[in-house]
Write an enzyme that holds these catalytic residues in place. Structure first.
Site, PDB file in Angstrom:
ATOM      1  N   GLY A 100      25.914  57.656  32.848  1.00  0.00           N
ATOM      2  CA  GLY A 100      24.744  58.008  33.644  1.00  0.00           C
ATOM      3  C   GLY A 100      23.801  59.010  33.020  1.00  0.00           C
ATOM      4  O   GLY A 100      22.774  59.360  33.614  1.00  0.00           O
TER       5      GLY A 100
ATOM      6  N   GLY B  90      26.481  54.972  28.104  1.00  0.00           N
ATOM      7  CA  GLY B  90      25.995  53.696  27.598  1.00  0.00           C
ATOM      8  C   GLY B  90      24.573  53.913  27.091  1.00  0.00           C
ATOM      9  O   GLY B  90      24.305  54.041  25.900  1.00  0.00           O
TER      10      GLY B  90
ATOM     11  N   ARG C 241      13.532  45.419  32.574  1.00  0.00           N
ATOM     12  CA  ARG C 241      13.645  46.744  33.191  1.00  0.00           C
ATOM     13  C   ARG C 241      12.384  47.174  33.950  1.00  0.00           C
ATOM     14  O   ARG C 241      12.486  47.658  35.075  1.00  0.00           O
ATOM     15  CB  ARG C 241      14.058  47.796  32.160  1.00  0.00           C
TER      16      ARG C 241
ATOM     17  N   CYS D 281       5.802  33.261  33.230  1.00  0.00           N
ATOM     18  CA  CYS D 281       5.024  32.797  34.383  1.00  0.00           C
ATOM     19  C   CYS D 281       5.361  33.562  35.648  1.00  0.00           C
ATOM     20  O   CYS D 281       5.905  32.995  36.604  1.00  0.00           O
ATOM     21  CB  CYS D 281       5.220  31.299  34.558  1.00  0.00           C
TER      22      CYS D 281
HETATM   23  N1  LLP Z   1      30.493  53.440  33.475  1.00  0.00           N
HETATM   24  C1  LLP Z   1      30.354  52.562  34.478  1.00  0.00           C
HETATM   25  C2  LLP Z   1      31.487  52.284  35.350  1.00  0.00           C
HETATM   26  C3  LLP Z   1      29.103  51.926  34.678  1.00  0.00           C
HETATM   27  O1  LLP Z   1      28.955  51.070  35.680  1.00  0.00           O
HETATM   28  C4  LLP Z   1      28.019  52.217  33.803  1.00  0.00           C
HETATM   29  C5  LLP Z   1      26.721  51.577  33.966  1.00  0.00           C
HETATM   30  C6  LLP Z   1      28.245  53.131  32.754  1.00  0.00           C
HETATM   31  C7  LLP Z   1      29.483  53.736  32.629  1.00  0.00           C
HETATM   32  C8  LLP Z   1      27.171  53.501  31.769  1.00  0.00           C
HETATM   33  O2  LLP Z   1      26.092  54.130  32.398  1.00  0.00           O
HETATM   34  P1  LLP Z   1      24.879  54.730  31.519  1.00  0.00           P
HETATM   35  O3  LLP Z   1      25.443  55.857  30.698  1.00  0.00           O
HETATM   36  O4  LLP Z   1      24.360  53.635  30.666  1.00  0.00           O
HETATM   37  O5  LLP Z   1      23.890  55.181  32.505  1.00  0.00           O
HETATM   38  N2  LLP Z   1      20.628  48.184  33.856  1.00  0.00           N
HETATM   39  C9  LLP Z   1      20.305  49.477  34.417  1.00  0.00           C
HETATM   40  C10 LLP Z   1      21.477  50.406  34.310  1.00  0.00           C
HETATM   41  C11 LLP Z   1      22.749  49.837  34.895  1.00  0.00           C
HETATM   42  C12 LLP Z   1      23.951  50.727  34.708  1.00  0.00           C
HETATM   43  C13 LLP Z   1      25.207  49.983  35.018  1.00  0.00           C
HETATM   44  N3  LLP Z   1      26.417  50.734  34.883  1.00  0.00           N
HETATM   45  C14 LLP Z   1      19.065  50.016  33.704  1.00  0.00           C
HETATM   46  O6  LLP Z   1      18.556  49.370  32.804  1.00  0.00           O
HETATM   47  O7  LLP Z   1      18.547  51.081  34.068  1.00  0.00           O
END
Ligand code: LLP
Length: 438
Positions: free
Chosen positions: A254, A298, A336, A367
């Site tokens: 996150g 991530g 996004r 489209c």
């Molecule tokens: N751990 C779990 C259990 C998760 O569900 C996620 C992301 C992460 C770690 C990694 O989170 P990060 O560090 O990337 O924030 N597609 C959306 C974001 C979806 C996140 C899904 N889960 C976007 O483009 O903003």
């Protein structure tokens, strides 16, 4: 209006401008990359990716030695990326049988893999046990029961973490909020005790810890601290009642990144300080042995190091209304902006030294009227054939890419020291029709 050059901090760390006014990333002229590989093209700066992996390890590790950084590969998965993560000594977070398969094909040590997910199938759980995934992050009672049955059949005893919903609002977009009580993810607090008691009573699984993940692009540290308070109080209670030992605790991912100049994100050290200091003080207060800390970044590993290159086509100026610049990609490779109202920034890669003079809207070619990549962005005068480079495209663009309008998903290159390596080729018509048996 902001000159193009001032946007460089939004691009990969190894970004510069050459004497022709071309954007250069990882020592590669982006114009030459566009000519060689075609557009839309996604490029990743290898050193930038590596330094983010290292920064998470260092910033958390120096404050809390027993930290395990696992990259949430849903943000960007490719065998080259998985090997890079392996070389940097991180673990992985996977969320599907598909990700398990790719990670295994890349030769990643499966004992360093964690597997969360709110609706894993029996097949996915069986696969995870067969290939030796290190930890299953159990999301609900249905999964706990199913995992127990599969483990029994396979004569395995997987280590599990229980994912608890702490009921904390991380103040991010509601589509990427997961920690509040009204969420499809995790075990709600009212059932958390039952989950621990059930897991402990089972012979087929070994509960070693707890997990929470409260959302994505979180710019505040308080939600992590509130969640820690909550989860550690709960762990202490479970220790008293059931002798539950909290050996591992995941605080999820996150961590936010800066996508636009007006929206800075805290540095990694800020999150590391807030999380580790809270963890240490709270464990002390509750007389709990400090657990292994798992973090699951991530986005923050990959977002900044990825850039999308597009070629500008039609420039449609509606006097007094808006000037649309259409590019050769859009929502099919980056959903996004359409899905989360995400804001990103861009430059004209071949006009880095030209003065910014007009506001335009960068539209995709699909489209849908909603296929707008960036509204009202200040750029030098745009003409067909210019190369538009969009910053902050490393996370969740490629994995969420699709074939809408029978488009081909883009090629991807990894750049380093002036060399570009193709890590995914552009799709072809044959690829599009491969599964069509009609
Ligand atoms: N751990 C779990 C259990 C998760 O569900 C996620 C992301 C992460 C770690 C990694 O989170 P990060 O560090 O990337 O924030 N597609 C959306 C974001 C979806 C996140 C899904 N889960 C976007 O483009 O903003």
């Amino acid at each position: 209006m902001t000159e193009q050059i001032s946007k460089l901090p939004l691009f990969p760390v190894n970004t510069g401008v050459d004497n022709r006014g071309h954007l250069v990333i990882g020592g590669c002229d982006t114009m030459a990359l566009a000519a060689e590989f075609g557009t839309p093209l996604y490029l990743f700066d290898e050193s930038g990716l590596r330094s983010q992996c290292a920064a998470f390890k260092t910033e958390f590790g120096k404050r809390y030695a027993d930290t395990n950084v696992i990259y949430a590969c849903k943000a960007f998965i490719n065998k080259a990326m998985i090997r890079l993560v392996m070389e940097e000594g991180l673990g992985l977070d996977v969320v599907s049988g598909g990700e398990v398969g790719i990670v295994q094909a890349a030769g990643f040590p499966m004992n360093k893999v964690y597997f969360p997910g709110n609706n894993k199938s029996a097949e996915e759980l069986a696969l995870a046990l067969e290939v030796g995934v290190g930890h299953i992050v159990v999301d609900n009672f249905h999964e706990l029961k199913m995992l127990g049955e599969i483990a029994k059949k396979k004569n395995r005893k997987p280590e599990i973490l229980l994912r608890i919903t702490p009921g904390v609002d991380p103040h991010t977009h509601h589509y990427i909020t997961t920690g509040n009580i009204d969420s499809k993810f995790g075990i709600p607090m009212v059932f958390a005790e039952k989950a621990v008691a059930t897991a402990i009573s089972m012979n087929e699984v070994k509960p070693v810890g707890l997990h929470f993940h409260i959302g994505s692009q979180i710019t505040e540290t308080e939600p992590y601290q509130q969640s820690l308070d909550f989860i550690l109080n709960f762990a202490a209670e479970m220790k008293k009642k059931y002798q539950f030992e909290l050996k591992e605790l995941s605080v999820g991912g996150g961590f936010a990144v800066q996508y636009t100049l007006d929206a800075p994100a805290p540095p990694i050290s800020h999150y590391a300080e807030a999380i580790t200091s809270k963890l240490l003080s709270k464990c002390k207060e509750l007389k709990l042995p400090p657990p292994k800390l798992i973090i699951e970044p991530g986005r923050a590993i990959v977002a900044r190091s990825g850039v999308a290159l597009y070629t500008a086509g039609v420039v449609k100026d509606i006097p007094g209304v808006r000037c649309y610049v259409s590019v050769d990609g859009g929502m099919a490779d980056n959903i996004r902006p359409a899905l989360y109202q995400a804001k990103q920034d861009a430059v004209i890669a071949n006009k880095m030294n030209e003065k910014v003079s007009e506001k335009v809207t960068i539209a995709g070619k699909f489209c849908e009227s909603g296929d707008i990549l960036i509204s009202d962005i200040a750029l030098p005068p745009v003409a067909a054939g210019d190369i538009i480079a969009v910053a902050g495209c490393g996370a969740y663009c490629i994995p969420e890419a699709m074939n809408y309008n029978a488009s081909f998903r883009p090629a991807i290159v990894m750049v380093k020291d002036g060399k570009a390596r193709l890590i995914r080729r552009r799709e072809t018509l044959e690829d599009l029709m491969r599964c069509d048996v009609g």
